[in-house]
Design an enzyme around this catalytic site. Structure first.
Site, PDB file in Angstrom:
ATOM      1  N   GLY A 117       0.842  -1.184   0.000  1.00 55.39           N
ATOM      2  CA  GLY A 117       0.000   0.000   0.000  1.00 55.39           C
ATOM      3  C   GLY A 117       0.887   1.248   0.000  1.00 55.39           C
ATOM      4  O   GLY A 117       1.436   1.604  -1.027  1.00 55.39           O
ATOM      5  N   SER A 184       6.544  -4.350  -2.204  1.00 55.83           N
ATOM      6  CA  SER A 184       6.025  -3.054  -2.623  1.00 55.83           C
ATOM      7  C   SER A 184       6.228  -2.050  -1.481  1.00 55.83           C
ATOM      8  O   SER A 184       7.370  -1.886  -1.024  1.00 55.83           O
ATOM      9  CB  SER A 184       4.551  -3.197  -3.022  1.00 55.83           C
ATOM     10  OG  SER A 184       4.087  -2.068  -3.694  1.00 55.83           O
ATOM     11  N   TRP A 185       5.186  -1.373  -0.997  1.00 53.13           N
ATOM     12  CA  TRP A 185       5.360  -0.528   0.186  1.00 53.13           C
ATOM     13  C   TRP A 185       5.910  -1.349   1.352  1.00 53.13           C
ATOM     14  O   TRP A 185       6.667  -0.826   2.179  1.00 53.13           O
ATOM     15  CB  TRP A 185       4.046   0.138   0.577  1.00 53.13           C
ATOM     16  CG  TRP A 185       4.014   0.549   2.027  1.00 53.13           C
ATOM     17  CD1 TRP A 185       3.356  -0.075   3.051  1.00 53.13           C
ATOM     18  CD2 TRP A 185       4.733   1.644   2.638  1.00 53.13           C
ATOM     19  NE1 TRP A 185       3.601   0.556   4.256  1.00 53.13           N
ATOM     20  CE2 TRP A 185       4.443   1.616   4.026  1.00 53.13           C
ATOM     21  CE3 TRP A 185       5.577   2.627   2.143  1.00 53.13           C
ATOM     22  CZ2 TRP A 185       4.969   2.546   4.924  1.00 53.13           C
ATOM     23  CZ3 TRP A 185       6.099   3.555   3.040  1.00 53.13           C
ATOM     24  CH2 TRP A 185       5.796   3.516   4.405  1.00 53.13           C
ATOM     25  N   ASP A 340       7.612  -4.960 -13.972  1.00 59.25           N
ATOM     26  CA  ASP A 340       6.849  -4.307 -12.907  1.00 59.25           C
ATOM     27  C   ASP A 340       6.627  -2.845 -13.293  1.00 59.25           C
ATOM     28  O   ASP A 340       7.578  -2.071 -13.394  1.00 59.25           O
ATOM     29  CB  ASP A 340       7.627  -4.417 -11.597  1.00 59.25           C
ATOM     30  CG  ASP A 340       6.842  -3.943 -10.388  1.00 59.25           C
ATOM     31  OD1 ASP A 340       5.931  -3.114 -10.558  1.00 59.25           O
ATOM     32  OD2 ASP A 340       7.158  -4.389  -9.271  1.00 59.25           O
ATOM     33  N   HIS A 368       4.208  -6.869 -11.130  1.00 65.57           N
ATOM     34  CA  HIS A 368       4.394  -6.398  -9.757  1.00 65.57           C
ATOM     35  C   HIS A 368       3.896  -7.358  -8.675  1.00 65.57           C
ATOM     36  O   HIS A 368       4.526  -7.502  -7.630  1.00 65.57           O
ATOM     37  CB  HIS A 368       3.673  -5.055  -9.594  1.00 65.57           C
ATOM     38  CG  HIS A 368       3.776  -4.456  -8.234  1.00 65.57           C
ATOM     39  ND1 HIS A 368       4.969  -3.985  -7.716  1.00 65.57           N
ATOM     40  CD2 HIS A 368       2.842  -4.247  -7.260  1.00 65.57           C
ATOM     41  CE1 HIS A 368       4.772  -3.505  -6.485  1.00 65.57           C
ATOM     42  NE2 HIS A 368       3.486  -3.663  -6.192  1.00 65.57           N
TER      43      HIS A 368
END
Length: 395
Positions: A117, A184-185, A340, A368
């Site tokens: 996120g 990711s985050w 990605d 991704h």
């Protein structure tokens, strides 16, 4: 039970049932042994045959060689679904309470999963990257996300608050140190946490590297990725009047913090769908539909946008790379999809150059999402490698 096929080789090369091509041959050629008698020419012939029928085994072969034990095979299949053995809520501030859960082996090697996120929350499938017989698997929803309360709340919600929450959860669960897994985050937060508390981290698995630099935000939210996904970009763009398009992140910030809840929801749906439509190499309808869920989208979009407007609350654009020396002693694997679009490979490459000790796995046919087959396989293998090291180092 994990299904698979073993072919004629002393090394028992393993392929999952999901990796079989549609036109699987009825008779298979003899696979050259991957033992000490395995020659380069044999490996080359194997590679050519594998490419012809559609398998991707380059990393499987390298996994055998890295360990120094040619017969060792890292498991690359997701583990079966499991349920938590304990769940709870931890009050971490006057405002926020976070949801946490534990699954797997209560006496196992602890690993904490950091979701993406920010604002994405956890899901049951996140447990499947870890061997439940070996790992004590800890998942939690970050402030404002998932089951944590208050929902979509931005007050006292910064990277440093989340780092403090991770420590509070570790202490609450009486865990001296743990393995950290984030994509990711989640990779951003994993790096920030590890650089802040390197003595608490036994190993790192990072996926879809996001360093929260201006050029990364600009690429995805200010028109860069639009050259690849113009059809997905236009609904995101068209929500914003032309006079406000100088900065989409800023324009969305106004709407996601509007006093009108319907304006918030409309912006949240557009923001979330843009990301969900670009998260896989091939479209994933189930993922895209998450953009229609107002409850999920509001937390996802509001919290993401809040962090991006505030530059991750980092003191400088290159903060994570500048402090990577603090964690270069930690056993780490970096997994990155070649295509990605959300978190382009430039960031993983920059981290790889700053942190050459880490294993660097580029998945050639992936975007991704952690749920893409090639990425999922590499993540499981990375956890298996850390499991093997932990067993060897156990007193």
């Amino acid at each position: 039970m994990r299904l698979g096929f073993k072919f004629a080789s002393k090394s028992n090369t393993f392929f999952t049932h999901s990796s079989l091509p549609p036109a699987f041959p009825s008779s298979l050629p003899y696979f050259p042994s991957l033992s000490k008698n395995f020659t380069f020419s044999g490996k080359k012939k194997l590679s050519l045959w594998v490419q012809r029928v559609g398998f991707k085994t380059e990393t499987q072969l390298s996994d055998k060689m890295e360990s120094g034990n040619p017969t060792e095979q890292l498991i690359r299949n997701l583990y079966p679904p499991i349920e938590p053995y304990s769940t709870g809520f931890l009050k971490v501030s006057d405002v926020h309470t976070i949801y946490w859960e534990q699954s797997g082996n209560p006496d196992g090697h602890p690993v904490v999963f950091l979701h993406g996120g920010p604002g994405g929350g956890t899901s049951p499938s996140n447990r499947r990257f870890f061997d439940p017989e070996f790992y004590r698997i800890i998942l939690f929803d970050q402030r404002g996300a998932g089951k944590s309360t208050p929902h979509a709340c931005l007050e006292n919600n910064t990277t440093w608050d989340l780092i403090d929450d991770i420590e509070k959860l570790r202490e609450h669960l009486k865990i001296p140190e743990w393995q950290v897994f984030g994509g990711s985050w989640g990779s951003t937060l994993a790096l920030a946490y590890s650089e802040s508390h390197p003595d608490k981290v036994t190993g790192l698995v990072l996926r879809g590297i996001f360093l929260l630099r201006k050029k990364e935000i600009d690429w995805f939210y200010e028109g860069g990725a639009a050259v690849i996904y113009p059809d997905a970009w236009e609904p995101f763009r068209d929500l914003i009047p032309e006079k406000e398009r100088e900065s989409f992140v800023t324009a969305y910030h106004r709407r996601l913090n509007s006093e009108d809840l319907e304006i918030q929801y409309a912006a949240a749906r557009a923001w979330t769908k843009w990301e969900m439509m670009t998260a896989h190499l091939l479209p994933n309808d189930e993922n895209i539909k998450r953009g229609d869920d107002d409850y999920f989208s509001l937390a996802f979009a509001r919290i993401e946008n809040h962090y991006f407007v505030n530059k991750g609350f980092f003191p400088s654009d290159s903060f994570l790379l500048d402090n990577v020396d603090k964690i270069r002693h930690i056993n780490t694997t970096i997994v990155q999809g070649r295509y990605d679009v959300c978190c382009p490979m430039m960031s993983a490459w920059d981290l790889h150059k700053a942190f050459p000790e880490a294993d660097f796995k580029v998945v050639p046919n992936a975007g991704h999402s952690a749920n893409e087959p090639g990425i999922a396989a590499e993540l499981v293998a990375a956890n298996e490698k850390l499991k093997s090291l932990a067993k060897k180092n156990k007193p």
